[in-house]
Design a protein around this motif. Structure first.
Motif, PDB file in Angstrom:
ATOM      1  N   ILE A   8       0.819  -1.210   0.000  1.00 30.78           N
ATOM      2  CA  ILE A   8       0.000   0.000   0.000  1.00 30.78           C
ATOM      3  C   ILE A   8       0.855   1.263   0.000  1.00 30.78           C
ATOM      4  O   ILE A   8       0.531   2.227  -0.689  1.00 30.78           O
ATOM      5  N   ASP A   9       1.964   1.274   0.744  1.00 30.33           N
ATOM      6  CA  ASP A   9       2.799   2.476   0.767  1.00 30.33           C
ATOM      7  C   ASP A   9       3.416   2.746  -0.604  1.00 30.33           C
ATOM      8  O   ASP A   9       3.452   3.885  -1.057  1.00 30.33           O
ATOM      9  N   ARG A  10       3.842   1.707  -1.287  1.00 28.50           N
ATOM     10  CA  ARG A  10       4.398   1.886  -2.629  1.00 28.50           C
ATOM     11  C   ARG A  10       3.322   2.334  -3.607  1.00 28.50           C
ATOM     12  O   ARG A  10       3.562   3.184  -4.463  1.00 28.50           O
ATOM     13  N   PHE A  11       2.107   1.773  -3.479  1.00 28.68           N
ATOM     14  CA  PHE A  11       1.018   2.194  -4.354  1.00 28.68           C
ATOM     15  C   PHE A  11       0.704   3.676  -4.155  1.00 28.68           C
ATOM     16  O   PHE A  11       0.551   4.417  -5.125  1.00 28.68           O
ATOM     17  N   LEU A  12       0.601   4.130  -2.913  1.00 30.90           N
ATOM     18  CA  LEU A  12       0.305   5.536  -2.637  1.00 30.90           C
ATOM     19  C   LEU A  12       1.372   6.452  -3.222  1.00 30.90           C
ATOM     20  O   LEU A  12       1.069   7.504  -3.776  1.00 30.90           O
ATOM     21  N   TRP A  13       2.615   6.051  -3.099  1.00 31.23           N
ATOM     22  CA  TRP A  13       3.719   6.866  -3.616  1.00 31.23           C
ATOM     23  C   TRP A  13       3.771   6.814  -5.144  1.00 31.23           C
ATOM     24  O   TRP A  13       3.844   7.845  -5.810  1.00 31.23           O
ATOM     25  N   PHE A  14       3.717   5.606  -5.709  1.00 33.19           N
ATOM     26  CA  PHE A  14       3.789   5.449  -7.169  1.00 33.19           C
ATOM     27  C   PHE A  14       2.651   6.185  -7.871  1.00 33.19           C
ATOM     28  O   PHE A  14       2.821   6.720  -8.954  1.00 33.19           O
ATOM     29  N   SER A  15       1.461   6.209  -7.266  1.00 32.18           N
ATOM     30  CA  SER A  15       0.297   6.819  -7.907  1.00 32.18           C
ATOM     31  C   SER A  15       0.113   8.297  -7.537  1.00 32.18           C
ATOM     32  O   SER A  15      -0.912   8.888  -7.839  1.00 32.18           O
ATOM     33  N   ARG A  16       1.108   8.867  -6.864  1.00 38.22           N
ATOM     34  CA  ARG A  16       1.146  10.287  -6.520  1.00 38.22           C
ATOM     35  C   ARG A  16       0.063  10.722  -5.534  1.00 38.22           C
ATOM     36  O   ARG A  16      -0.333  11.869  -5.504  1.00 38.22           O
ATOM     37  N   LEU A  17      -0.395   9.805  -4.702  1.00 39.89           N
ATOM     38  CA  LEU A  17      -1.314  10.166  -3.630  1.00 39.89           C
ATOM     39  C   LEU A  17      -0.533  10.645  -2.407  1.00 39.89           C
ATOM     40  O   LEU A  17      -1.098  11.257  -1.509  1.00 39.89           O
ATOM     41  N   ALA A  18       0.765  10.340  -2.375  1.00 39.80           N
ATOM     42  CA  ALA A  18       1.663  10.810  -1.311  1.00 39.80           C
ATOM     43  C   ALA A  18       2.931  11.344  -1.965  1.00 39.80           C
ATOM     44  O   ALA A  18       3.410  10.786  -2.955  1.00 39.80           O
ATOM     45  N   ARG A  19       3.471  12.427  -1.407  1.00 37.02           N
ATOM     46  CA  ARG A  19       4.666  13.060  -1.998  1.00 37.02           C
ATOM     47  C   ARG A  19       5.928  12.211  -1.866  1.00 37.02           C
ATOM     48  O   ARG A  19       6.794  12.235  -2.727  1.00 37.02           O
ATOM     49  N   THR A  20       6.050  11.498  -0.738  1.00 40.41           N
ATOM     50  CA  THR A  20       7.227  10.664  -0.499  1.00 40.41           C
ATOM     51  C   THR A  20       6.785   9.291  -0.021  1.00 40.41           C
ATOM     52  O   THR A  20       5.664   9.119   0.470  1.00 40.41           O
ATOM     53  N   ARG A  21       7.678   8.339  -0.112  1.00 37.10           N
ATOM     54  CA  ARG A  21       7.340   7.007   0.379  1.00 37.10           C
ATOM     55  C   ARG A  21       7.226   7.018   1.895  1.00 37.10           C
ATOM     56  O   ARG A  21       6.377   6.325   2.463  1.00 37.10           O
ATOM     57  N   ALA A  22       8.058   7.800   2.560  1.00 37.29           N
ATOM     58  CA  ALA A  22       7.974   7.896   4.021  1.00 37.29           C
ATOM     59  C   ALA A  22       6.605   8.432   4.443  1.00 37.29           C
ATOM     60  O   ALA A  22       6.001   7.926   5.397  1.00 37.29           O
ATOM     61  N   LEU A  23       6.099   9.417   3.734  1.00 33.41           N
ATOM     62  CA  LEU A  23       4.772   9.955   4.031  1.00 33.41           C
ATOM     63  C   LEU A  23       3.704   8.894   3.750  1.00 33.41           C
ATOM     64  O   LEU A  23       2.750   8.741   4.514  1.00 33.41           O
ATOM     65  N   ALA A  24       3.873   8.156   2.676  1.00 31.78           N
ATOM     66  CA  ALA A  24       2.933   7.082   2.348  1.00 31.78           C
ATOM     67  C   ALA A  24       2.904   6.030   3.460  1.00 31.78           C
ATOM     68  O   ALA A  24       1.834   5.532   3.827  1.00 31.78           O
ATOM     69  N   GLN A  25       4.064   5.706   4.023  1.00 34.19           N
ATOM     70  CA  GLN A  25       4.123   4.750   5.130  1.00 34.19           C
ATOM     71  C   GLN A  25       3.375   5.280   6.345  1.00 34.19           C
ATOM     72  O   GLN A  25       2.618   4.546   6.988  1.00 34.19           O
ATOM     73  N   LYS A  26       3.558   6.560   6.650  1.00 36.31           N
ATOM     74  CA  LYS A  26       2.866   7.157   7.795  1.00 36.31           C
ATOM     75  C   LYS A  26       1.352   7.153   7.590  1.00 36.31           C
ATOM     76  O   LYS A  26       0.599   6.860   8.511  1.00 36.31           O
ATOM     77  N   ILE A  27       0.908   7.496   6.384  1.00 39.26           N
ATOM     78  CA  ILE A  27      -0.525   7.496   6.079  1.00 39.26           C
ATOM     79  C   ILE A  27      -1.099   6.091   6.295  1.00 39.26           C
ATOM     80  O   ILE A  27      -2.147   5.928   6.912  1.00 39.26           O
ATOM     81  N   ALA A  28      -0.396   5.083   5.790  1.00 36.44           N
ATOM     82  CA  ALA A  28      -0.875   3.703   5.902  1.00 36.44           C
ATOM     83  C   ALA A  28      -0.906   3.237   7.360  1.00 36.44           C
ATOM     84  O   ALA A  28      -1.846   2.556   7.778  1.00 36.44           O
ATOM     85  N   GLU A  29       0.087   3.605   8.139  1.00 38.57           N
ATOM     86  CA  GLU A  29       0.193   3.118   9.512  1.00 38.57           C
ATOM     87  C   GLU A  29      -0.742   3.833  10.486  1.00 38.57           C
ATOM     88  O   GLU A  29      -0.942   3.352  11.592  1.00 38.57           O
ATOM     89  N   LYS A  30      -1.337   4.947  10.079  1.00 35.44           N
ATOM     90  CA  LYS A  30      -2.292   5.636  10.951  1.00 35.44           C
ATOM     91  C   LYS A  30      -3.585   4.844  11.114  1.00 35.44           C
ATOM     92  O   LYS A  30      -4.328   5.060  12.063  1.00 35.44           O
ATOM     93  N   GLY A  31      -3.878   3.963  10.179  1.00 33.42           N
ATOM     94  CA  GLY A  31      -5.063   3.126  10.286  1.00 33.42           C
ATOM     95  C   GLY A  31      -6.341   3.748   9.758  1.00 33.42           C
ATOM     96  O   GLY A  31      -7.427   3.254  10.033  1.00 33.42           O
ATOM     97  N   HIS A  32      -6.244   4.825   8.990  1.00 33.53           N
ATOM     98  CA  HIS A  32      -7.434   5.483   8.461  1.00 33.53           C
ATOM     99  C   HIS A  32      -7.802   5.029   7.050  1.00 33.53           C
ATOM    100  O   HIS A  32      -8.886   5.338   6.571  1.00 33.53           O
ATOM    101  N   ILE A  33      -6.912   4.316   6.372  1.00 40.33           N
ATOM    102  CA  ILE A  33      -7.195   3.820   5.020  1.00 40.33           C
ATOM    103  C   ILE A  33      -8.067   2.575   5.126  1.00 40.33           C
ATOM    104  O   ILE A  33      -7.864   1.739   6.000  1.00 40.33           O
ATOM    105  N   ARG A  34      -9.017   2.477   4.219  1.00 37.65           N
ATOM    106  CA  ARG A  34      -9.857   1.284   4.117  1.00 37.65           C
ATOM    107  C   ARG A  34      -9.650   0.674   2.740  1.00 37.65           C
ATOM    108  O   ARG A  34      -9.597   1.390   1.741  1.00 37.65           O
TER     109      ARG A  34
END
Length: 94
Positions: A8-34
């Motif tokens: 999921i973190d790579r998908f968020l980053w690759f698809s430009r939903l997150a600016r960086t992979r580190a940010l994508a990891q944080k978004i995923a680990e917050k538990g708000h994605i379904r």
């Protein structure tokens, strides 16, 4: 990337939903994605073509269907090939 999925973190980053992979990891680990209705709380959760994601972003919650899994970060003009927006949770509120 697994045989038929992508982290999921790579998908968020690759698809430009997150600016960086580190940010994508944080978004995923917050538990708000379904993903297909189930809560995602780890960056290594796997997503597949056809999955429906609900992703909270600064501009509002985006609901999208995964159309393809990119091999790398795509140019902004090709994002439409990666996912199809279903709806936005802030539509109609303005």
């Amino acid at each position: 990337m697994t045989e038929d999925g992508l982290r999921i973190d790579r998908f968020l980053w690759f698809s430009r939903l997150a600016r960086t992979r580190a940010l994508a990891q944080k978004i995923a680990e917050k538990g708000h994605i379904r993903c297909a209705g189930r809560r995602i709380d780890r960056a290594h959760a796997v997503v597949r073509v056809g999955d429906v994601l609900s992703v909270p972003l600064p501009g509002g919650v985006r609901v999208l269907r995964i159309e393809s899994l990119p091999q790398r970060r795509v140019p902004a003009k090709l994002v439409a090939e990666i996912y199809q927006p279903i709806e936005s949770m802030d539509d109609g509120k303005r």
